[in-house]
Design a protein around this motif. Structure first.
Motif, short mmCIF file in Angstrom:
data_model
loop_
_atom_site.label_atom_id
_atom_site.label_comp_id
_atom_site.label_asym_id
_atom_site.label_seq_id
_atom_site.Cartn_x
_atom_site.Cartn_y
_atom_site.Cartn_z
N GLU A 134 0.71 -1.17 -0.03
CA GLU A 134 -0.09 -0.39 -0.20
C GLU A 134 1.15 1.13 0.27
OE1 GLU A 134 -1.35 0.44 4.21
OE2 GLU A 134 -1.74 -1.19 3.77
N PRO A 135 -0.01 2.41 -0.13
CA PRO A 135 0.95 3.39 -0.24
C PRO A 135 1.74 3.69 0.76
CG PRO A 135 -0.48 4.10 -1.44
CD PRO A 135 -1.38 2.63 -0.54
N PRO A 136 2.70 4.35 1.35
CA PRO A 136 3.85 5.20 -0.05
C PRO A 136 5.17 4.12 -0.29
CG PRO A 136 4.87 5.30 2.33
CD PRO A 136 3.60 4.69 2.54
N VAL A 139 2.66 2.39 -5.76
CA VAL A 139 1.48 2.81 -6.49
C VAL A 139 1.63 2.22 -7.81
CG1 VAL A 139 3.15 5.24 -6.22
CG2 VAL A 139 3.12 3.77 -8.28
N ARG A 148 7.91 1.99 -6.07
CA ARG A 148 7.31 3.61 -6.62
C ARG A 148 9.06 3.50 -6.97
NH1 ARG A 148 5.48 7.70 -3.02
NH2 ARG A 148 7.61 8.66 -3.29
#
Length: 176
Positions: A134-136, A139, A148
């Motif tokens: 999940e974020p962060p 994405v 990322r």
């Protein structure tokens, strides 16, 4: 898909030709899936993941996953992972539009250590401490869950041939 249960046929059509056993058995009995596979209408590409046979480019000796359209294969791998992994390394680099995968290149997924996923033909699973899907940490890029960009570049560096390492970094920096 003439000989296939009409409800299953509609599910396969609405899902772009890719279905999971869990999704299928919510709408039709297990035997309908087995019948479609025996009849050659659906092909198992990974455990619990099936695609319409017309999406498979039948080539002997190559994992079925690698016989899929490059746009379908990552979706199949993510469906198999059931939300417990993300595209990573050169597979994520491709999703970022910074790498053109080769025909023999496996898909790469990163998963938390306790995800219970194993490398299999056509899919390399990298276990990563502290990864949360999940974020962060991840994405969504072009409809795919990916690492990322900065992590993707670092992960891809040792996998890419020396002559191809700098180009993705330069493109990532210049395109923002």
């Amino acid at each position: 898909m003439r000989g296939v249960n009409s409800v299953l046929r509609e599910l396969v059509k609405r899902s772009g030709g890719l279905v999971t056993r869990a999704a299928v058995t919510q709408v039709v009995p297990e035997w309908a899936l087995e019948h479609a596979c025996r009849g050659g209408e659906l092909v198992r590409v990974l455990p619990e993941v099936f695609v319409a046979a017309h999406l498979v480019d039948s080539r002997p000796g190559i994992p079925v996953l690698k016989q899929l359209d490059p746009g379908v294969a990552p979706l199949a791998a993510l469906a198999w992972a059931r939300g417990c992994a993300t595209l990573s390394h050169v597979s994520a680099l491709a999703a970022w539009g910074l790498h053109a995968p080769t025909a023999n290149e496996p898909l790469h997924l990163s998963a938390p250590i306790n995800a219970g996923l194993r490398t299999r033909p056509g899919v390399v699973v990298h276990r990563r401490r502290g990864l949360v899907i999940e974020p962060p940490h991840v994405v969504v890029r072009r409809g795919l869950t990916v690492t990322r960009l900065e992590q993707t570049i670092v992960d891809s560096w040792p996998i890419l041939p020396s002559a191809e390492r700098r180009a993705p970094v330069i493109r990532a920096v210049t395109t923002g």
